[in-house]
Design a protein around this motif. Structure first.
Motif, PDB file in Angstrom:
ATOM      1  N   TYR A 164      31.400 -13.842  77.641  1.00  9.62           N
ATOM      2  CA  TYR A 164      30.163 -14.193  78.329  1.00  9.62           C
ATOM      3  C   TYR A 164      29.177 -14.788  77.327  1.00  9.62           C
ATOM      4  CZ  TYR A 164      31.675 -11.431  82.345  1.00  9.62           C
ATOM      5  OH  TYR A 164      32.373 -10.954  83.418  1.00  9.62           O
TER       6      TYR A 164
ATOM      7  N   PHE B 111      29.572 -16.183  82.746  1.00  8.88           N
ATOM      8  CA  PHE B 111      30.993 -16.005  82.493  1.00  8.88           C
ATOM      9  C   PHE B 111      31.596 -17.260  81.883  1.00  8.88           C
ATOM     10  CE2 PHE B 111      35.162 -14.309  83.296  1.00  8.88           C
ATOM     11  CZ  PHE B 111      35.949 -15.370  83.718  1.00  8.88           C
TER      12      PHE B 111
ATOM     13  N   GLY C  79      41.948  -6.130  84.087  1.00  6.80           N
ATOM     14  CA  GLY C  79      41.158  -7.232  84.586  1.00  6.80           C
ATOM     15  C   GLY C  79      41.238  -7.412  86.087  1.00  6.80           C
TER      16      GLY C  79
ATOM     17  N   GLN D 270      34.118  -6.447  96.129  1.00  6.74           N
ATOM     18  CA  GLN D 270      34.637  -5.103  96.301  1.00  6.74           C
ATOM     19  C   GLN D 270      34.064  -4.087  95.315  1.00  6.74           C
ATOM     20  OE1 GLN D 270      36.975  -4.049  98.698  1.00  6.74           O
ATOM     21  NE2 GLN D 270      36.464  -6.044  99.595  1.00  6.74           N
ATOM     22  N   SER D 271      33.671  -4.556  94.160  1.00 10.12           N
ATOM     23  CA  SER D 271      33.210  -3.613  93.146  1.00 10.12           C
ATOM     24  C   SER D 271      31.873  -4.050  92.573  1.00 10.12           C
ATOM     25  CB  SER D 271      34.263  -3.472  92.033  1.00 10.12           C
ATOM     26  OG  SER D 271      34.703  -4.741  91.596  1.00 10.12           O
TER      27      SER D 271
ATOM     28  N   PHE E   3      28.566  -2.946  89.817  1.00  5.77           N
ATOM     29  CA  PHE E   3      28.274  -2.218  88.589  1.00  5.77           C
ATOM     30  C   PHE E   3      26.799  -2.367  88.237  1.00  5.77           C
ATOM     31  CE2 PHE E   3      32.794  -1.891  87.600  1.00  5.77           C
ATOM     32  CZ  PHE E   3      33.328  -2.995  88.222  1.00  5.77           C
TER      33      PHE E   3
ATOM     34  N   TYR F  85      32.018   1.469  94.720  1.00  5.83           N
ATOM     35  CA  TYR F  85      32.928   0.643  95.497  1.00  5.83           C
ATOM     36  C   TYR F  85      32.742   0.801  97.008  1.00  5.83           C
ATOM     37  CZ  TYR F  85      35.409   0.816  91.021  1.00  5.83           C
ATOM     38  OH  TYR F  85      35.747   0.769  89.694  1.00  5.83           O
TER      39      TYR F  85
ATOM     40  N   ASN G 107      31.928  -8.019  91.259  1.00  5.58           N
ATOM     41  CA  ASN G 107      33.192  -8.713  91.134  1.00  5.58           C
ATOM     42  C   ASN G 107      33.442  -9.440  92.440  1.00  5.58           C
ATOM     43  OD1 ASN G 107      35.770  -9.648  90.785  1.00  5.58           O
ATOM     44  ND2 ASN G 107      36.474  -7.788  89.763  1.00  5.58           N
TER      45      ASN G 107
ATOM     46  N   ILE H  11      35.735 -11.401  93.500  1.00  3.43           N
ATOM     47  CA  ILE H  11      37.091 -11.727  93.923  1.00  3.43           C
ATOM     48  C   ILE H  11      37.713 -10.500  94.572  1.00  3.43           C
ATOM     49  CG2 ILE H  11      39.355 -12.483  93.183  1.00  3.43           C
ATOM     50  CD1 ILE H  11      37.973 -13.879  90.852  1.00  3.43           C
ATOM     51  N   SER H  12      37.948 -10.608  95.848  1.00  2.00           N
ATOM     52  CA  SER H  12      38.450  -9.468  96.589  1.00  2.00           C
ATOM     53  C   SER H  12      39.927  -9.244  96.295  1.00  2.00           C
ATOM     54  CB  SER H  12      38.244  -9.713  98.088  1.00  2.00           C
ATOM     55  OG  SER H  12      38.861  -8.712  98.845  1.00  2.00           O
ATOM     56  N   GLY H  13      40.242  -8.116  95.717  1.00  2.00           N
ATOM     57  CA  GLY H  13      41.639  -7.762  95.477  1.00  2.00           C
ATOM     58  C   GLY H  13      42.305  -8.566  94.390  1.00  2.00           C
ATOM     59  N   GLY H  14      41.583  -9.418  93.768  1.00  2.00           N
ATOM     60  CA  GLY H  14      42.221 -10.268  92.763  1.00  2.00           C
ATOM     61  C   GLY H  14      41.721  -9.966  91.376  1.00  2.00           C
ATOM     62  N   TYR H  15      41.835 -10.933  90.519  1.00  2.00           N
ATOM     63  CA  TYR H  15      41.446 -10.728  89.142  1.00  2.00           C
ATOM     64  C   TYR H  15      39.949 -10.862  89.007  1.00  2.00           C
ATOM     65  CZ  TYR H  15      46.398 -11.458  88.822  1.00  2.00           C
ATOM     66  OH  TYR H  15      47.760 -11.374  89.012  1.00  2.00           O
ATOM     67  N   GLN H  16      39.465 -10.249  87.963  1.00  2.00           N
ATOM     68  CA  GLN H  16      38.019 -10.150  87.906  1.00  2.00           C
ATOM     69  C   GLN H  16      37.362 -11.374  87.285  1.00  2.00           C
ATOM     70  OE1 GLN H  16      37.142  -6.694  85.653  1.00  2.00           O
ATOM     71  NE2 GLN H  16      37.580  -7.611  83.694  1.00  2.00           N
ATOM     72  N   LYS H  17      36.205 -11.662  87.775  1.00  2.00           N
ATOM     73  CA  LYS H  17      35.313 -12.675  87.230  1.00  2.00           C
ATOM     74  C   LYS H  17      33.925 -12.132  87.491  1.00  2.00           C
ATOM     75  CE  LYS H  17      33.977 -17.509  87.785  1.00  2.00           C
ATOM     76  NZ  LYS H  17      34.188 -18.737  88.575  1.00  2.00           N
ATOM     77  N   VAL H  18      33.611 -11.051  86.805  1.00  2.00           N
ATOM     78  CA  VAL H  18      32.383 -10.322  87.089  1.00  2.00           C
ATOM     79  C   VAL H  18      31.167 -11.217  86.884  1.00  2.00           C
ATOM     80  CG1 VAL H  18      31.020  -8.303  86.508  1.00  2.00           C
ATOM     81  CG2 VAL H  18      33.505  -8.180  86.416  1.00  2.00           C
ATOM     82  N   THR H  19      30.331 -11.236  87.896  1.00  2.00           N
ATOM     83  CA  THR H  19      29.135 -12.075  87.888  1.00  2.00           C
ATOM     84  C   THR H  19      27.908 -11.192  87.784  1.00  2.00           C
ATOM     85  OG1 THR H  19      30.260 -13.709  89.252  1.00  2.00           O
ATOM     86  CG2 THR H  19      27.876 -13.858  89.120  1.00  2.00           C
ATOM     87  N   PHE H  20      26.990 -11.570  86.917  1.00  2.00           N
ATOM     88  CA  PHE H  20      25.808 -10.769  86.664  1.00  2.00           C
ATOM     89  C   PHE H  20      24.562 -11.409  87.244  1.00  2.00           C
ATOM     90  CE2 PHE H  20      27.183  -7.506  83.648  1.00  2.00           C
ATOM     91  CZ  PHE H  20      28.447  -7.964  83.324  1.00  2.00           C
TER      92      PHE H  20
END
Lengths: 114, 113
Positions: free
Chosen positions: A35, A45, A97, B31-32, B34, B51, B92, B94-103
């Motif tokens: 990041y 990101f 991940g 889905q998640s 933080f 969650y 996050n 992306i539902s059920g997929g790989y993460q691309k956590v956005t802040f």
């Protein structure tokens, strides 16, 4: 258990130069994300790696690149540095991940471009 | 529209009061969720994750999630001067997929002694 380790912590570069930042994830974590944090844009990101493969990429120019090694350690490289690249670069690791996996941050690398 | 929206603050509360930090997100498939705390000059540290719809409590912190309204909040009870920091909401998308956590941009909290 050691946390996420980033090196170097602080560095100053000149416009046009390139820089390589290193990240060692938490032991057992296989996903590494990068990041960029700036006061005006917040945390943005860059990309995410898992098993040496880039799985996700943010909206950054091609000057920003990265890679991951077989031991999950990761590096990111910024070529042809611009003044606007001055920022805190954060590496984060997680188990796999996947959605729901918590990400843990390193202390960051402070990059100043002059 | 930004994917994760937060009021940048500062939010000032007196010591001992309840601090309420809010966050909205745009991706209904998220889905998640933080909450991270970031002290000046330091990296973000995880406070809580949530969650499921409803409340989740951990000590003085309570996270609240309302997926129908696409809204996440963090309540800090008995606020202390040491709680003064920037609080980042992360999603996050992306539902059920790989993460691309956005802040989100983060809300700066100031607890006044």
């Amino acid at each position: 258990k050691a946390g996420v380790t980033q090196t170097p912590r602080y560095l100053i570069k000149t416009r046009g130069q390139q820089v390589t930042l290193s990240c060692s994830p938490i032991s057992g974590h296989r996903s590494v994300s990068w990041y960029q944090q700036t006061p005006g844009q917040g945390l943005q990101f860059l990309f995410e790696y898992f098993s040496e493969t880039q799985r996700n990429k943010g909206n950054f120019p091609g000057r920003f690149s990265g890679r991951q090694f077989s031991n999950s350690r990761s590096e990111m490289n910024v070529s042809t540095l611009e003044l606007g690249d001055s920022a805190l670069y954060l590496c984060a690791s997680s188990l796999a991940g996947q959605s729901g996996n918590t990400i843990y941050f390193g202390e960051g690398s402070w990059l100043t471009v002059v | 529209q930004k994917e994760v929206e937060q009021n940048s603050g500062p939010l000032s509360v007196p010591e001992g009061a309840i601090a309420s930090l809010n966050c909205t997100y745009s991706d209904r498939g998220s889905q998640s969720f933080f909450w991270y705390r970031q002290y000046s000059g330091k990296s973000p540290e995880l406070i809580m994750f949530i969650y499921s719809n409803g409340d989740k409590e951990d000590g003085r912190f309570t996270a609240q999630l309302n997926k129908a309204s696409q809204y996440v909040s963090l309540l800090i009870r008995d606020s202390q001067p040491s709680d003064s920091a920037t609080y980042l909401c992360a999603v996050n998308p992306i539902s059920g997929g790989y993460q691309k956590v956005t802040f989100g941009i983060g809300t700066k909290l100031q607890v006044i002694p």
